[in-house]
Design an enzyme around this catalytic site. Structure first.
Site, PDB file in Angstrom:
ATOM      1  N   LYS A 182      49.098  39.648  45.365  1.00 20.82           N
ATOM      2  CA  LYS A 182      49.825  39.978  46.583  1.00 20.82           C
ATOM      3  C   LYS A 182      49.725  38.844  47.613  1.00 20.82           C
ATOM      4  O   LYS A 182      50.497  37.907  47.556  1.00 20.82           O
ATOM      5  CB  LYS A 182      49.304  41.309  47.144  1.00 20.82           C
ATOM      6  CG  LYS A 182      49.157  42.412  46.090  1.00 20.82           C
ATOM      7  CD  LYS A 182      50.487  42.874  45.538  1.00 20.82           C
ATOM      8  CE  LYS A 182      50.364  43.802  44.327  1.00 20.82           C
ATOM      9  NZ  LYS A 182      49.442  44.922  44.452  1.00 20.82           N
ATOM     10  N   ARG A 213      36.783  29.701  28.942  1.00 15.17           N
ATOM     11  CA  ARG A 213      36.776  31.073  29.453  1.00 15.17           C
ATOM     12  C   ARG A 213      35.849  31.255  30.647  1.00 15.17           C
ATOM     13  O   ARG A 213      36.072  32.108  31.499  1.00 15.17           O
ATOM     14  CB  ARG A 213      36.356  32.031  28.325  1.00 15.17           C
ATOM     15  CG  ARG A 213      36.567  33.503  28.669  1.00 15.17           C
ATOM     16  CD  ARG A 213      36.221  34.413  27.501  1.00 15.17           C
ATOM     17  NE  ARG A 213      34.830  34.286  27.114  1.00 15.17           N
ATOM     18  CZ  ARG A 213      34.384  34.171  25.865  1.00 15.17           C
ATOM     19  NH1 ARG A 213      35.231  34.158  24.852  1.00 15.17           N
ATOM     20  NH2 ARG A 213      33.104  34.057  25.618  1.00 15.17           N
ATOM     21  N   TYR A 241      44.988  53.075  45.345  1.00 12.17           N
ATOM     22  CA  TYR A 241      46.094  52.545  44.539  1.00 12.17           C
ATOM     23  C   TYR A 241      46.130  53.312  43.211  1.00 12.17           C
ATOM     24  O   TYR A 241      45.127  53.405  42.506  1.00 12.17           O
ATOM     25  CB  TYR A 241      45.809  51.059  44.338  1.00 12.17           C
ATOM     26  CG  TYR A 241      46.743  50.288  43.452  1.00 12.17           C
ATOM     27  CD1 TYR A 241      48.057  50.061  43.821  1.00 12.17           C
ATOM     28  CD2 TYR A 241      46.290  49.746  42.254  1.00 12.17           C
ATOM     29  CE1 TYR A 241      48.895  49.321  43.006  1.00 12.17           C
ATOM     30  CE2 TYR A 241      47.121  48.997  41.441  1.00 12.17           C
ATOM     31  CZ  TYR A 241      48.432  48.797  41.830  1.00 12.17           C
ATOM     32  OH  TYR A 241      49.257  48.051  41.016  1.00 12.17           O
ATOM     33  N   ASP A 247      38.602  47.577  48.201  1.00 10.08           N
ATOM     34  CA  ASP A 247      39.834  46.867  47.858  1.00 10.08           C
ATOM     35  C   ASP A 247      40.403  46.333  49.168  1.00 10.08           C
ATOM     36  O   ASP A 247      40.827  47.102  50.031  1.00 10.08           O
ATOM     37  CB  ASP A 247      40.811  47.832  47.161  1.00 10.08           C
ATOM     38  CG  ASP A 247      42.101  47.138  46.691  1.00 10.08           C
ATOM     39  OD1 ASP A 247      42.518  46.156  47.329  1.00 10.08           O
ATOM     40  OD2 ASP A 247      42.690  47.614  45.704  1.00 10.08           O
TER      41      ASP A 247
HETATM   42  C1  LIG Z   1      48.930  45.790  43.529  1.00 10.41           C
HETATM   43  C2  LIG Z   1      47.605  46.315  43.922  1.00 10.41           C
HETATM   44  C3  LIG Z   1      46.529  46.269  43.030  1.00 10.41           C
HETATM   45  C4  LIG Z   1      46.660  45.776  41.612  1.00 10.41           C
HETATM   46  O1  LIG Z   1      46.985  44.429  41.532  1.00 10.41           O
HETATM   47  P1  LIG Z   1      47.753  43.865  40.232  1.00 10.41           P
HETATM   48  O2  LIG Z   1      47.629  42.398  40.374  1.00 10.41           O
HETATM   49  O3  LIG Z   1      49.150  44.387  40.310  1.00 10.41           O
HETATM   50  O4  LIG Z   1      47.034  44.403  39.024  1.00 10.41           O
HETATM   51  C5  LIG Z   1      45.318  46.731  43.473  1.00 10.41           C
HETATM   52  N1  LIG Z   1      45.143  47.222  44.713  1.00 10.41           N
HETATM   53  C6  LIG Z   1      46.153  47.276  45.593  1.00 10.41           C
HETATM   54  C7  LIG Z   1      45.901  47.823  46.947  1.00 10.41           C
HETATM   55  C8  LIG Z   1      47.429  46.839  45.223  1.00 10.41           C
HETATM   56  O5  LIG Z   1      48.443  46.933  46.096  1.00 10.41           O
END
Ligand SMILES: *Cc1c(COP(=O)(O)O)cnc(C)c1O
Length: 396
Positions: free
Chosen positions: A211, A61, A114, A186
């Site tokens: 992403k 972990r 988001y 973010d």
């Molecule tokens: C998709 C996304 C997230 C969350 O990511 P996941 O892997 O789907 O949990 C967070 N911030 C932004 C800007 C996103 O587009």
């Protein structure tokens, strides 16, 4: 954390570091890539070893060579003191927020965040007595007027999800300097190749690795990086909450990251071509892409970013649901779905008006989010043109 010594890539550019950071061929018979280390148990030969601590890996972990490689790449790119991994972007965000907030604290959150981040704050942080106040993403230095004695964190996302406002991060950081407030960013859209939040005043950077890092729509992943000040609390919270990423997904993230530089260049160029083309199409009232001179935050974008991502949005002239369905139901190439960052293009009708609370969304036409993939640009334009024609025809 105890980690194997890292080769220094000081003095090299980001693309060189992206290629060479976080892998140790000499430790694996010369093979270029760090293999997937699946495992829970790590064996200790003697009682002395068991009790000594200090080994790089002690339990599945808390990390293995595969996950350590990805942490090293992301830390190197972000210029961070350290990086930890999460099973999704949202998990990275919740871990980051847990690491800097306590009961009774207030979080200032950009209204353009988001939406699932928002739901975590309103649905979970609230239960633990942490209040979230939403602010205008364009507030800049005006954030100082919102700061209360119990404000402990400010969360930024630039550009904003769905609506692409660019935040003045240096102004926000400067306005709350020396007040013990953790600033989070973010950075999923630009990636550290095009935006460096830790250099602009943030303390913690999160990524939806799902992403751009993964880049092929085939895994969920998240990363959290911190500067020296925020790192101890982050690493402790990450460990105590049991947050970890699977070695298989970490392998895919490492593989995706190796080509991030070339992918981002292509995404950027194609997205801009589409955005500029859309600006001229009948029935499109506005294109929201910060690299377009018409974007209201274009100057801040040019000052703070060195490139743009794959994702932008455009607004259609107002019309009924049936017109929207006529457009999106018959797209030939653009898929409709959440997420983004893969090689394939996506289009998604969104409704920012149902989400925003600090700054009401007043546009009445559908907001269409586009992720630009690697299909031929002329084919993408043709697909969009046909969709727009169906939309206009349905308006009558
Ligand atoms: C998709 C996304 C997230 C969350 O990511 P996941 O892997 O789907 O949990 C967070 N911030 C932004 C800007 C996103 O587009």
């Amino acid at each position: 954390m105890n980690k194997p010594p890292e080769k220094s890539h000081d003095g090299h550019g980001l693309e060189t570091r992206l290629t060479h950071a976080g892998r140790w061929p000499e430790d694996q018979h010369g093979f270029v890539n760090t293999p997937v280390t699946r495992g829970s148990t790590v064996l200790f030969p003697t009682l002395a070893d068991l009790q000594a601590g200090g080994q790089p890996y002690r339990y599945g972990r808390t990390g293995n060579p595969t996950t350590h490689g990805v942490e090293t790449i992301v830390s190197d790119l972000e210029g961070a003191a350290g990086t930890v991994l999460a099973p999704s972007g949202l998990s990275a965000i919740s871990t980051a927020l847990w690491s800097c907030l306590n009961t009774g604290d207030e979080l200032l959150m950009t209204d353009s965040v988001y939406q699932p981040t928002r739901k975590f704050c309103d649905g979970v942080l609230a239960r633990f007595g942490i209040t979230t106040r939403y602010y205008d993403p364009r507030i800049g230095a005006g954030i100082a007027d919102l700061v209360a004695p119990n404000t402990r964190a400010i969360f930024t996302e630039s550009p904003g999800s769905l609506t692409f406002e660019i935040q003045d991060l240096p102004a926000i950081a400067d306005a709350v300097k020396d007040r013990g407030i953790t600033i989070l960013a973010d950075n999923s859209w630009a990636t550290p190749l095009y935006y460096r939040p830790l250099e602009l005043g943030a303390d913690v950077v999160v990524h939806a690795g799902t992403k751009m890092f993964i880049g092929h729509s085939d895994a969920m992943f998240g990363t959290i990086s911190a500067n020296e000040a925020a790192w101890p609390a982050l690493v402790e919270t990450h460990r105590l909450t049991g947050t970890c990423a699977s070695p298989d997904d970490a392998f895919l993230a490492a593989r995706g990251l190796r080509t991030l530089g070339v992918r981002m260049k292509e995404h950027q160029q194609r997205a801009l071509l589409l955005a500029e083309w859309l600006e001229k199409q009948e029935g499109v009232t506005r294109v929201m892409h910060p690299a377009l001179p018409a974007h209201p935050d274009h100057d801040i974008f040019m000052r703070d970013f060195s490139g743009a991502g794959s994702l932008f949005a455009f607004i259609l002239a107002p019309g009924p649901r049936e017109a929207l369905a006529a457009m999106v139901d018959d797209m030939e190439l653009f898929g409709m779905g959440f997420s983004w960052g893969g090689y394939e293009s996506l289009i998604l009708p969104t409704e920012p008006g149902r989400i925003r609370t600090a700054v009401p969304w007043t546009e009445t036409g559908p907001v269409m989010r586009v992720h630009t993939g690697f299909e031929d640009i002329d084919d993408l334009k043709a697909d969009l043109a046909a969709g727009l024609e169906r939309y206009r025809a349905a308006l009558g």
